[in-house]
Motif scaffolding. Structure first.
Motif, PDB file in Angstrom:
ATOM      1  N   LEU A 249       0.873  -1.278  -0.021  1.00 47.13           N
ATOM      2  CA  LEU A 249       0.050  -0.151   0.080  1.00 47.13           C
ATOM      3  C   LEU A 249       0.797   1.280  -0.006  1.00 47.13           C
ATOM      4  O   LEU A 249       1.820   1.423   0.807  1.00 47.13           O
ATOM      5  CB  LEU A 249      -0.804  -0.013   1.300  1.00 47.13           C
ATOM      6  N   SER A 250       0.664   2.103  -0.947  1.00 44.47           N
ATOM      7  CA  SER A 250       1.420   3.254  -0.973  1.00 44.47           C
ATOM      8  C   SER A 250       0.595   4.433  -1.671  1.00 44.47           C
ATOM      9  O   SER A 250      -0.384   4.215  -1.811  1.00 44.47           O
ATOM     10  CB  SER A 250       2.746   2.927  -2.014  1.00 44.47           C
ATOM     11  N   GLY A 251       1.175   5.595  -1.718  1.00 49.04           N
ATOM     12  CA  GLY A 251       0.356   6.872  -2.261  1.00 49.04           C
ATOM     13  C   GLY A 251       1.113   7.251  -3.716  1.00 49.04           C
ATOM     14  O   GLY A 251       2.042   7.146  -3.862  1.00 49.04           O
ATOM     15  N   ALA A 252       0.280   7.761  -4.640  1.00 47.74           N
ATOM     16  CA  ALA A 252       0.616   8.168  -5.926  1.00 47.74           C
ATOM     17  C   ALA A 252       0.909   9.481  -5.701  1.00 47.74           C
ATOM     18  O   ALA A 252       0.325  10.126  -4.798  1.00 47.74           O
ATOM     19  CB  ALA A 252      -0.502   8.151  -6.930  1.00 47.74           C
ATOM     20  N   GLY A 253       1.897   9.932  -6.389  1.00 44.54           N
ATOM     21  CA  GLY A 253       2.288  11.602  -6.347  1.00 44.54           C
ATOM     22  C   GLY A 253       3.301  11.651  -5.205  1.00 44.54           C
ATOM     23  O   GLY A 253       4.311  10.753  -4.959  1.00 44.54           O
ATOM     24  N   LYS A 254       3.228  13.127  -4.464  1.00 45.94           N
ATOM     25  CA  LYS A 254       4.186  13.520  -3.766  1.00 45.94           C
ATOM     26  C   LYS A 254       4.081  13.034  -2.141  1.00 45.94           C
ATOM     27  O   LYS A 254       5.038  12.871  -1.388  1.00 45.94           O
ATOM     28  CB  LYS A 254       4.536  15.084  -3.809  1.00 45.94           C
ATOM     29  N   HIS A 255       2.782  12.471  -1.928  1.00 46.09           N
ATOM     30  CA  HIS A 255       2.660  12.064  -0.379  1.00 46.09           C
ATOM     31  C   HIS A 255       1.898  10.758  -0.498  1.00 46.09           C
ATOM     32  O   HIS A 255       1.176  10.437  -1.307  1.00 46.09           O
ATOM     33  CB  HIS A 255       1.667  13.106   0.042  1.00 46.09           C
ATOM     34  N   PHE A 256       2.084  10.082   0.969  1.00 48.62           N
ATOM     35  CA  PHE A 256       1.325   9.120   0.958  1.00 48.62           C
ATOM     36  C   PHE A 256      -0.361   9.275   1.194  1.00 48.62           C
ATOM     37  O   PHE A 256      -1.128   8.899   0.620  1.00 48.62           O
ATOM     38  CB  PHE A 256       1.672   8.455   2.444  1.00 48.62           C
ATOM     39  N   CYS A 257      -0.634  10.222   2.313  1.00 45.59           N
ATOM     40  CA  CYS A 257      -2.083  10.480   2.565  1.00 45.59           C
ATOM     41  C   CYS A 257      -1.811  11.697   3.458  1.00 45.59           C
ATOM     42  O   CYS A 257      -1.425  11.795   4.523  1.00 45.59           O
ATOM     43  CB  CYS A 257      -2.647   9.525   3.221  1.00 45.59           C
ATOM     44  N   ALA A 258      -2.682  12.977   3.082  1.00 47.86           N
ATOM     45  CA  ALA A 258      -2.594  14.018   3.722  1.00 47.86           C
ATOM     46  C   ALA A 258      -3.785  14.165   4.714  1.00 47.86           C
ATOM     47  O   ALA A 258      -4.040  15.488   5.211  1.00 47.86           O
ATOM     48  CB  ALA A 258      -2.840  15.339   2.701  1.00 47.86           C
ATOM     49  N   GLY A 259      -4.686  12.881   5.038  1.00 47.51           N
ATOM     50  CA  GLY A 259      -5.367  13.056   6.112  1.00 47.51           C
ATOM     51  C   GLY A 259      -6.968  12.647   5.342  1.00 47.51           C
ATOM     52  O   GLY A 259      -6.909  12.313   4.141  1.00 47.51           O
ATOM     53  N   ILE A 260      -7.996  13.359   6.059  1.00 48.58           N
ATOM     54  CA  ILE A 260      -9.190  13.150   5.479  1.00 48.58           C
ATOM     55  C   ILE A 260      -9.621  14.409   4.805  1.00 48.58           C
ATOM     56  O   ILE A 260      -9.164  15.692   5.303  1.00 48.58           O
ATOM     57  CB  ILE A 260     -10.285  12.917   6.608  1.00 48.58           C
ATOM     58  N   ASP A 261     -10.144  14.498   3.586  1.00 46.31           N
ATOM     59  CA  ASP A 261     -10.452  15.656   2.695  1.00 46.31           C
ATOM     60  C   ASP A 261     -11.526  16.589   3.752  1.00 46.31           C
ATOM     61  O   ASP A 261     -12.462  16.022   3.985  1.00 46.31           O
ATOM     62  CB  ASP A 261     -11.381  15.063   1.540  1.00 46.31           C
ATOM     63  N   LEU A 262     -11.198  17.698   3.981  1.00 45.82           N
ATOM     64  CA  LEU A 262     -12.147  18.369   4.610  1.00 45.82           C
ATOM     65  C   LEU A 262     -13.641  18.391   4.062  1.00 45.82           C
ATOM     66  O   LEU A 262     -14.402  18.758   4.967  1.00 45.82           O
ATOM     67  CB  LEU A 262     -11.483  19.956   4.667  1.00 45.82           C
ATOM     68  N   THR A 263     -13.716  18.437   2.643  1.00 46.69           N
ATOM     69  CA  THR A 263     -15.183  18.504   2.117  1.00 46.69           C
ATOM     70  C   THR A 263     -15.839  17.330   2.769  1.00 46.69           C
ATOM     71  O   THR A 263     -16.968  17.300   2.870  1.00 46.69           O
ATOM     72  CB  THR A 263     -15.081  18.459   0.776  1.00 46.69           C
ATOM     73  N   ALA A 264     -15.199  16.110   2.759  1.00 46.95           N
ATOM     74  CA  ALA A 264     -15.611  14.851   3.503  1.00 46.95           C
ATOM     75  C   ALA A 264     -16.117  15.096   4.830  1.00 46.95           C
ATOM     76  O   ALA A 264     -17.204  14.648   5.166  1.00 46.95           O
ATOM     77  CB  ALA A 264     -14.763  13.709   3.144  1.00 46.95           C
ATOM     78  N   LEU A 265     -15.163  15.830   5.381  1.00 44.92           N
ATOM     79  CA  LEU A 265     -15.298  15.922   6.945  1.00 44.92           C
ATOM     80  C   LEU A 265     -16.655  16.827   7.209  1.00 44.92           C
ATOM     81  O   LEU A 265     -17.346  16.341   8.031  1.00 44.92           O
ATOM     82  CB  LEU A 265     -14.231  16.422   7.730  1.00 44.92           C
ATOM     83  N   ALA A 266     -16.881  17.894   6.383  1.00 43.13           N
ATOM     84  CA  ALA A 266     -17.840  18.714   6.584  1.00 43.13           C
ATOM     85  C   ALA A 266     -19.250  17.802   6.146  1.00 43.13           C
ATOM     86  O   ALA A 266     -20.182  18.436   6.815  1.00 43.13           O
ATOM     87  CB  ALA A 266     -17.665  19.895   5.427  1.00 43.13           C
ATOM     88  N   SER A 267     -19.308  17.087   5.141  1.00 43.18           N
ATOM     89  CA  SER A 267     -20.357  16.432   4.854  1.00 43.18           C
ATOM     90  C   SER A 267     -20.832  15.598   5.970  1.00 43.18           C
ATOM     91  O   SER A 267     -22.046  15.235   6.168  1.00 43.18           O
ATOM     92  CB  SER A 267     -20.277  15.738   3.326  1.00 43.18           C
ATOM     93  N   ILE A 268     -19.871  14.810   6.473  1.00 53.28           N
ATOM     94  CA  ILE A 268     -20.073  13.860   7.545  1.00 53.28           C
ATOM     95  C   ILE A 268     -20.666  14.547   8.764  1.00 53.28           C
ATOM     96  O   ILE A 268     -21.521  13.922   9.579  1.00 53.28           O
ATOM     97  CB  ILE A 268     -18.748  13.136   7.910  1.00 53.28           C
ATOM     98  N   THR A 269     -19.979  15.799   9.225  1.00 53.38           N
ATOM     99  CA  THR A 269     -20.565  16.375  10.489  1.00 53.38           C
ATOM    100  C   THR A 269     -21.539  17.335  10.308  1.00 53.38           C
ATOM    101  O   THR A 269     -21.834  18.143  11.115  1.00 53.38           O
ATOM    102  CB  THR A 269     -19.077  17.255  10.937  1.00 53.38           C
ATOM    103  N   SER A 270     -22.208  17.696   9.205  1.00 54.37           N
ATOM    104  CA  SER A 270     -23.051  18.432   8.799  1.00 54.37           C
ATOM    105  C   SER A 270     -24.469  17.830   9.396  1.00 54.37           C
ATOM    106  O   SER A 270     -25.000  17.012   8.828  1.00 54.37           O
ATOM    107  CB  SER A 270     -23.372  18.725   7.453  1.00 54.37           C
ATOM    108  N   LEU A 271     -25.047  18.563  10.569  1.00 61.64           N
ATOM    109  CA  LEU A 271     -25.986  17.871  11.355  1.00 61.64           C
ATOM    110  C   LEU A 271     -27.283  18.827  11.210  1.00 61.64           C
ATOM    111  O   LEU A 271     -26.953  19.909  11.366  1.00 61.64           O
ATOM    112  CB  LEU A 271     -25.712  17.488  12.780  1.00 61.64           C
ATOM    113  N   SER A 272     -28.459  18.391  11.455  1.00 59.56           N
ATOM    114  CA  SER A 272     -29.645  19.007  11.373  1.00 59.56           C
ATOM    115  C   SER A 272     -30.867  18.384  12.072  1.00 59.56           C
ATOM    116  O   SER A 272     -30.726  17.054  11.907  1.00 59.56           O
ATOM    117  CB  SER A 272     -30.031  19.570  10.087  1.00 59.56           C
ATOM    118  N   GLY A 273     -31.739  18.965  12.549  1.00 61.73           N
ATOM    119  CA  GLY A 273     -32.992  18.197  13.122  1.00 61.73           C
ATOM    120  C   GLY A 273     -32.771  17.832  14.555  1.00 61.73           C
ATOM    121  O   GLY A 273     -31.867  18.358  15.315  1.00 61.73           O
TER     122      GLY A 273
END
Length: 273
Positions: A58-82
């Motif tokens: 298991l490795s990463g393409a390009g310059k990095h292995f993994c920069a973490g969770i994409d902030l847009t993904a984090l925002a979609s998961i933590t968007s709560l209502s109701g």
């Protein structure tokens, strides 16, 4: 084999039983998107089922292995209502889904070797701590970064890292969020070895993977399974577990082939799993 948006599976050498799984969002530093979390367990399950696969790198393409969770993904998961109760219950299910995606590395019967270069941050650390063997380049860097995003790391680092580097070091790294270099990661025991360059690492990891892939797949998958299970068991329970495991698979054609090859002073050839 299935094609993925965020991953790539490569068999570099024909007839090799080593397959390479790349995190493949190089323009985003291989940050994990919602698609990544959906595709990761599917890719690992496919590699697990494929009888041609004995080892996964298991490795990463390009310059990095993994920069973490994409902030847009984090925002979609933590968007709560109701309703707060229902929102919280949904968030818990979403977190469990993300956790399950990382745990898929351990569910894969075949050994997974992490080859890390560049950044390995946040969710990247979650991934590598779930891998069976870890190597990195000297210029790689690691950070348990979640505390700087005002969240408690919840995808496995806090559960797996203490067993790898020790409780005190894990606590310090998780609370500070500080960056550690490849050599310090080696000193802590997070990785087994560092390399001067990515090319050197890829070469050495390839040789290691091929060596493991040439061994009895029954013995290799059994060793991974027993070691993982032993984390949760007392010594007596662990010994009982491996006795039960070997009572099912010890007497095999692989054992006969290994003994025969030793006697005849040749390399053994094992059937696919």
């Amino acid at each position: 084999m299935e094609q993925f948006k965020t991953l790539q599976i490569v068999r570099k050498t024909p007839n090799s039983r080593v397959f390479h799984l790349y995190l493949n969002r190089p323009s985003r530093g291989n940050a994990l998107s919602v698609d990544s979390f959906s595709e990761f367990p599917r890719a690992l399950a496919a590699l697990d089922r494929n009888p041609d696969v004995n080892v996964v790198v298991l490795s990463g393409a390009g310059k990095h292995f993994c920069a973490g969770i994409d902030l847009t993904a984090l925002a979609s998961i933590t968007s709560l209502s109701g309703d707060r109760g229902r929102s919280g219950e949904k968030l818990r299910r979403d977190i469990k889904f993300l956790q399950d995606s990382i745990t898929a590395i351990e569910r894969c019967r075949k050994p997974v070797i992490a080859a890390v270069h560049g950044a390995c941050i946040g969710a990247g650390v979650d991934i590598v701590t779930a891998c069976d063997i870890r190597y990195c380049t000297e210029d790689a860097f690691f950070s348990v970064k979640e505390v700087d995003l005002a969240i408690t790391a919840d995808l496995g680092t806090l559960q797996r890292l203490p067993a790898i580097v020790g409780y005190g070091k894990a606590m310090e790294l998780a609370l500070s969020g500080r960056r550690i270099s490849g050599p310090e990661a080696k000193e802590l025991g997070l990785v087994s070895k560092t390399f001067c360059s990515k090319d050197e690492m890829d070469k050495e990891v390839g040789l290691l993977a091929e060596g493991i892939a040439s061994k009895s797949p029954l013995a290799v998958t059994g060793t991974k399974a027993v070691l993982l299970r032993s984390r949760e068991l007392s010594l007596d329970q662990g010994l009982d577990y491996v006795a039960t495991w070997n009572s099912a698979v010890l007497v095999s054609d692989d054992l006969k082939e290994a003994v025969s090859a030793q006697t005849q002073k040749r390399k053994p050839v094992f059937a696919k799993l």
